[in-house]
Write a protein that holds these residues in place. Structure first.
Motif, mmCIF file in Angstrom:
data_model
loop_
_atom_site.group_PDB
_atom_site.id
_atom_site.type_symbol
_atom_site.label_atom_id
_atom_site.label_comp_id
_atom_site.label_asym_id
_atom_site.label_seq_id
_atom_site.Cartn_x
_atom_site.Cartn_y
_atom_site.Cartn_z
ATOM 1 N N GLU A 1 0.850 -1.183 0.000
ATOM 2 C CA GLU A 1 0.000 0.000 0.000
ATOM 3 C C GLU A 1 0.888 1.235 0.000
ATOM 4 O O GLU A 1 1.830 1.319 0.782
ATOM 5 C CB GLU A 1 -0.902 -0.004 1.230
ATOM 6 N N VAL A 2 0.591 2.164 -0.886
ATOM 7 C CA VAL A 2 1.292 3.448 -0.942
ATOM 8 C C VAL A 2 0.236 4.528 -0.763
ATOM 9 O O VAL A 2 -0.738 4.586 -1.517
ATOM 10 C CB VAL A 2 2.039 3.628 -2.282
ATOM 11 N N SER A 3 0.414 5.377 0.245
ATOM 12 C CA SER A 3 -0.559 6.441 0.508
ATOM 13 C C SER A 3 0.162 7.775 0.629
ATOM 14 O O SER A 3 1.311 7.838 1.068
ATOM 15 C CB SER A 3 -1.363 6.136 1.777
ATOM 16 N N ASP A 4 -0.519 8.836 0.220
ATOM 17 C CA ASP A 4 0.066 10.173 0.260
ATOM 18 C C ASP A 4 -0.936 11.165 0.831
ATOM 19 O O ASP A 4 -2.040 10.786 1.211
ATOM 20 C CB ASP A 4 0.558 10.588 -1.135
ATOM 21 N N SER A 5 -0.541 12.426 0.867
ATOM 22 C CA SER A 5 -1.409 13.470 1.415
ATOM 23 C C SER A 5 -1.826 14.470 0.343
ATOM 24 O O SER A 5 -2.149 15.610 0.641
ATOM 25 C CB SER A 5 -0.695 14.199 2.563
ATOM 26 N N GLY A 6 -1.839 14.014 -0.898
ATOM 27 C CA GLY A 6 -2.180 14.898 -2.015
ATOM 28 C C GLY A 6 -3.670 15.042 -2.237
ATOM 29 O O GLY A 6 -4.488 14.657 -1.407
ATOM 30 N N PRO A 7 -4.032 15.551 -3.417
ATOM 31 C CA PRO A 7 -5.437 15.805 -3.723
ATOM 32 C C PRO A 7 -6.233 14.549 -4.047
ATOM 33 O O PRO A 7 -7.452 14.602 -4.137
ATOM 34 C CB PRO A 7 -5.364 16.723 -4.948
ATOM 35 N N GLY A 8 -5.593 13.427 -4.226
ATOM 36 C CA GLY A 8 -6.291 12.188 -4.551
ATOM 37 C C GLY A 8 -6.452 12.009 -6.048
ATOM 38 O O GLY A 8 -6.031 12.834 -6.844
ATOM 39 N N PHE A 9 -7.062 10.898 -6.423
ATOM 40 C CA PHE A 9 -7.293 10.580 -7.822
ATOM 41 C C PHE A 9 -8.518 11.317 -8.326
ATOM 42 O O PHE A 9 -9.484 11.482 -7.585
ATOM 43 C CB PHE A 9 -7.532 9.074 -8.012
ATOM 44 N N PRO A 10 -8.511 11.715 -9.600
ATOM 45 C CA PRO A 10 -9.741 12.265 -10.168
ATOM 46 C C PRO A 10 -10.827 11.197 -10.149
ATOM 47 O O PRO A 10 -10.524 9.999 -10.168
ATOM 48 C CB PRO A 10 -9.364 12.623 -11.609
ATOM 49 N N ALA A 11 -12.062 11.595 -10.121
ATOM 50 C CA ALA A 11 -13.180 10.652 -10.005
ATOM 51 C C ALA A 11 -13.136 9.582 -11.088
ATOM 52 O O ALA A 11 -13.456 8.426 -10.831
ATOM 53 C CB ALA A 11 -14.514 11.399 -10.067
ATOM 54 N N ARG A 12 -12.684 9.902 -12.284
ATOM 55 C CA ARG A 12 -12.663 8.907 -13.358
ATOM 56 C C ARG A 12 -11.596 7.848 -13.131
ATOM 57 O O ARG A 12 -11.628 6.785 -13.714
ATOM 58 C CB ARG A 12 -12.473 9.575 -14.716
ATOM 59 N N ARG A 13 -10.606 8.073 -12.275
ATOM 60 C CA ARG A 13 -9.534 7.110 -12.064
ATOM 61 C C ARG A 13 -9.738 6.280 -10.800
ATOM 62 O O ARG A 13 -9.177 5.222 -10.665
ATOM 63 C CB ARG A 13 -8.205 7.858 -11.995
#
Length: 173
Positions: A93-105
């Motif tokens: 598992e790789v997790s970050d603190s960014g904006p996340g994936f766009p809804a389509r992804r």
């Protein structure tokens, strides 16, 4: 016996080979088949590269002209890699603190009946596209993949692969 570890890494390019080497060293010591180790290390490299590139506010890393005061509270400038190896599979598992994936992804996992022998269908992608190929590669190298968003906390990529073991391996089933 099983092995579990977690790394908290700065969102810097140098962290990607560090995570990959840590995983490869763990799998070699445990006795995982080299082909499986290679697939997982390549998938991990892609996931880490995405976390470095897209995992938060770029000013948090000290871009030129940054005074260090522009970091949003939610962006730690870090990402986390967690791996679990047991007798039959490896989950990363790789997790970050960014904006996340766009809804389509933000893909949903395959239905249980589809997970047994097939990988999730890949979206049709423009061969000239500048981004997105790494996520497709993770899907191709893994047996099961989940891409998701943690509201207010960034993106997470979780992938599994069934392990094969060398003869005399430490963690055999």
């Amino acid at each position: 016996m099983s092995i579990w570890w977690s790394l908290h890494l700065r969102r810097e390019a140098a962290s990607v080979p560090l995570a990959r080497r840590f995983l490869l060293g763990t799998m070699e010591t445990a006795g995982v088949d080299p082909d499986i180790s290679f697939d997982l290390s390549l998938a991990l490299s892609e996931a880490c590269a995405n976390a470095v590139e897209h995992g938060g506010d770029r000013t948090a890393l000290g871009e030129p002209g940054d005074t260090g005061c522009g970091r949003p509270a939610a962006d730690s400038g870090q990402y986390r890699v967690t791996a679990y190896l047991d007798g039959e599979k490896c989950r990363i598992e790789v997790s970050d603190s960014g904006p996340g994936f766009p809804a389509r992804r933000a893909l949903r996992p395959a239905a249980p009946s589809e997970q047994q022998h097939t990988r999730p269908a890949l979206p049709v992608r423009d061969a000239e596209a500048e981004s997105g190929r790494g996520l497709d590669l993770i899907q191709q190298l893994s047996d099961h993949v989940q891409f998701g968003n943690r509201p207010g906390h960034g993106a997470v990529v979780r992938f599994d692969k069934v392990l094969k073991w060398r003869e005399g391996a430490l963690l055999t089933v």
